[in-house]
Design a protein around this motif. Structure first.
Motif, PDB file in Angstrom:
ATOM      1  N   PRO A 148       0.801  -1.227   0.000  1.00 32.74           N
ATOM      2  CA  PRO A 148       0.000   0.000   0.000  1.00 32.74           C
ATOM      3  C   PRO A 148       0.834   1.278   0.000  1.00 32.74           C
ATOM      4  N   ILE A 149       1.983   1.270   0.658  1.00 32.59           N
ATOM      5  CA  ILE A 149       2.848   2.462   0.672  1.00 32.59           C
ATOM      6  C   ILE A 149       3.448   2.722  -0.721  1.00 32.59           C
ATOM      7  N   GLY A 150       3.415   1.709  -1.608  1.00 34.84           N
ATOM      8  CA  GLY A 150       3.856   1.905  -2.991  1.00 34.84           C
ATOM      9  C   GLY A 150       5.301   1.543  -3.254  1.00 34.84           C
ATOM     10  N   ARG A 151       5.939   0.941  -2.264  1.00 36.13           N
ATOM     11  CA  ARG A 151       7.334   0.517  -2.437  1.00 36.13           C
ATOM     12  C   ARG A 151       7.658  -0.570  -1.437  1.00 36.13           C
ATOM     13  N   ILE A 152       8.757  -1.305  -1.706  1.00 31.99           N
ATOM     14  CA  ILE A 152       9.271  -2.246  -0.712  1.00 31.99           C
ATOM     15  C   ILE A 152      10.042  -1.457   0.352  1.00 31.99           C
ATOM     16  N   GLY A 153      10.373  -2.128   1.455  1.00 33.18           N
ATOM     17  CA  GLY A 153      11.087  -1.455   2.541  1.00 33.18           C
ATOM     18  C   GLY A 153      12.590  -1.642   2.441  1.00 33.18           C
ATOM     19  N   THR A 154      13.310  -0.946   3.309  1.00 37.00           N
ATOM     20  CA  THR A 154      14.769  -1.100   3.373  1.00 37.00           C
ATOM     21  C   THR A 154      15.138  -1.906   4.623  1.00 37.00           C
ATOM     22  N   PRO A 155      16.310  -2.577   4.587  1.00 36.34           N
ATOM     23  CA  PRO A 155      16.758  -3.292   5.791  1.00 36.34           C
ATOM     24  C   PRO A 155      16.856  -2.359   7.003  1.00 36.34           C
ATOM     25  N   GLU A 156      17.204  -1.098   6.754  1.00 35.89           N
ATOM     26  CA  GLU A 156      17.349  -0.138   7.860  1.00 35.89           C
ATOM     27  C   GLU A 156      16.004   0.145   8.533  1.00 35.89           C
ATOM     28  N   GLU A 157      14.931   0.157   7.742  1.00 35.96           N
ATOM     29  CA  GLU A 157      13.601   0.404   8.338  1.00 35.96           C
ATOM     30  C   GLU A 157      13.184  -0.755   9.248  1.00 35.96           C
ATOM     31  N   VAL A 158      13.654  -1.960   8.942  1.00 35.53           N
ATOM     32  CA  VAL A 158      13.357  -3.122   9.781  1.00 35.53           C
ATOM     33  C   VAL A 158      14.244  -3.101  11.036  1.00 35.53           C
ATOM     34  N   ALA A 159      15.514  -2.780  10.835  1.00 35.22           N
ATOM     35  CA  ALA A 159      16.475  -2.727  11.955  1.00 35.22           C
ATOM     36  C   ALA A 159      16.025  -1.739  13.025  1.00 35.22           C
ATOM     37  N   GLU A 160      15.438  -0.643  12.581  1.00 37.50           N
ATOM     38  CA  GLU A 160      14.923   0.395  13.491  1.00 37.50           C
ATOM     39  C   GLU A 160      13.963  -0.224  14.524  1.00 37.50           C
ATOM     40  N   LEU A 161      13.016  -1.029  14.034  1.00 38.85           N
ATOM     41  CA  LEU A 161      12.010  -1.659  14.906  1.00 38.85           C
ATOM     42  C   LEU A 161      12.663  -2.702  15.817  1.00 38.85           C
ATOM     43  N   ILE A 162      13.592  -3.481  15.255  1.00 38.34           N
ATOM     44  CA  ILE A 162      14.231  -4.546  16.044  1.00 38.34           C
ATOM     45  C   ILE A 162      14.974  -3.958  17.248  1.00 38.34           C
ATOM     46  N   VAL A 163      15.768  -2.928  16.993  1.00 35.61           N
ATOM     47  CA  VAL A 163      16.591  -2.375  18.081  1.00 35.61           C
ATOM     48  C   VAL A 163      15.704  -1.642  19.091  1.00 35.61           C
TER      49      VAL A 163
END
Ligand code: ADP
Length: 256
Positions: A217-232
C-alpha cells in the motif's frame, strides 16, 4: 541517549541484508555486537563496517540449524563480552517456489531446519544464558508469511508461522523471569532474498521493484534499515511493556 548503551547484542544471519543492518544499528545505539552467519566473508565485512562507525563487534561462524554450533556461539559470546542482553534471530532461507504437491521433501526439511528449528535452538541457548544474567530481550524474524499464506511458498509459510508460535510461547514461559520475546513480520524488503523470490516468480521478466513495489500500500518495498529500526527499539527499555507480539513492518501489506 543511545537505545542499547552498554548492552551485548547477538545477531544471526548478520552477513547480509536485514541482519547486517540490525548489527550496524545495534552498534550505532551503543551495544557490543556478536555478528554470526554461515557466510564468513559477509560476517567479517559486517564487523569491519561496525569498526568504521566506531563500534565494537566480533564475528562467530555458526549454522543455526546445529545445536552444537549454536551452543558454541553462546559460549563465544560470553567469553568475549561476559553476558548476553539482546538477541536477534534473523538467519533464514527462502528455498524454492512450487505448489505444495510439487515441493521437494528436502526443500521442506531445509527451510524448516534453518527457519523453525534454527529459531528454536537459538531461543533455547539464548534463554538459558539470559536466565543466568538476570533477563534479556529477543526478537525473532518472522515475515508477513508468518501471518498469511503465499501460494508457492508452503514450506516458508509453515516455517514463519512456527517462528510466530515459538515467539508467543517463549514470551509466556519467561515473562516473569525478565525475558521479553517478540517477532517482527517484514513485508518485501530490499535484500537478496526478495530478489530470489521475484526472480523465481517472474522468471526474470520483471525486476524486484517492478514486481514487489505495487503489492505494498505504501507503494514501495522497505529497506533493511527500516526493519532494523524496529528490532533495536524492541530490544531497548523503551519497549518494556511489549512481549509476545508478532509485529508487521510491511508498508501496510497485511492490512489489505
Ligand atoms: P534477509 O536479509 O531478507 O533475511 P538474506 O538472504 O539477505 O535475507 O540474509 C539471510 C542471512 O542468513 C544470510 O547472510 C545467510 O548467509 C544467513 N543464513 C542462511 N542460512 C543460515 C544458517 N543455517 N545459519 C546461519 N546463517 C544462515
Amino acid at each position: 541517549m543511545p537505545m542499547v548503551a552498554g548492552k551485548v547484542a547477538l545477531v544471526t544471519g548478520a552477513g547480509a541484508g536485514i541482519g547486517r543492518a540490525t548489527a550496524l544499528k545495534f552498534a550505532a545505539e551503543g551495544a557490543k555486537v556478536v555478528v554470526s552467519d554461515v557466510n564468513v566473508e559477509g560476517g567479517e565485512e559486517t564487523v569491519a563496517m561496525i569498526g568504521k562507525i566506531g563500534g565494537e563487534a566480533i564475528f562467530v561462524r555458526a549454522d543455526v540449524s546445529s545445536s552444537k554450533e549454536v551452543e558454541h556461539l553462546i559460549i563465544k559470546t560470553v567469553e568475549a563480552y561476559g553476558r548476553l542482553d539482546c538477541a536477534c534471530n534473523n538467519a533464514g532461507v527462502e528455498g524454492k517456489i512450487a505448489p505444495l504437491a510439487d515441493q521437494p521433501d528436502d526443500n521442506f526439511d531445509l527451510i524448516m531446519g534453518v527457519n523453525a528449528k534454527g529459531t528454536f535452538l537459538c531461543l533455547k541457548a539464548e534463554i538459558a544464558q539470559m536466565l543466568k544474567n538476570g533477563g534479556g530481550v529477543i526478537v525473532n524474524l518472522a515475515s508477513v508469511a508468518g501471518l498469511i499464506g503465499f501460494p508457492g511458498l508452503s514450506p516458508y509459510v509453515a516455517s514463519k508461522h512456527a517462528v510466530n508460535g515459538l515467539t508467543k510461547n517463549a514470551a509466556l514461559e519467561y515473562a516473569k523471569q525478565g525475558i521479553r520475546v517478540n517477532s517482527i513480520c517484514p513485508g518485501g524488503i530490499d535484500t537478496r532474498m526478495l530478489d530470489s523470490l521475484a526472480e523465481q516468480s517472474t522468471g526474470g521478466a520483471q525486476s524486484t521493484h517492478e514486481m514487489m513495489d505495487p503489492l505494498h500500500p505504501i507503494g514501495r518495498i522497505g529497506t533493511p534499515e527500516e526493519v532494523a529500526e524496529l528490532i533495536v527499539w524492541l530490544c531497548s527499555p523503551r519497549a518494556s511493556f511489549v512481549t509476545g507480539a508478532n509485529i508487521p513492518v510491511d508498508g501496510g501489506y497485511v492490512a489489505q
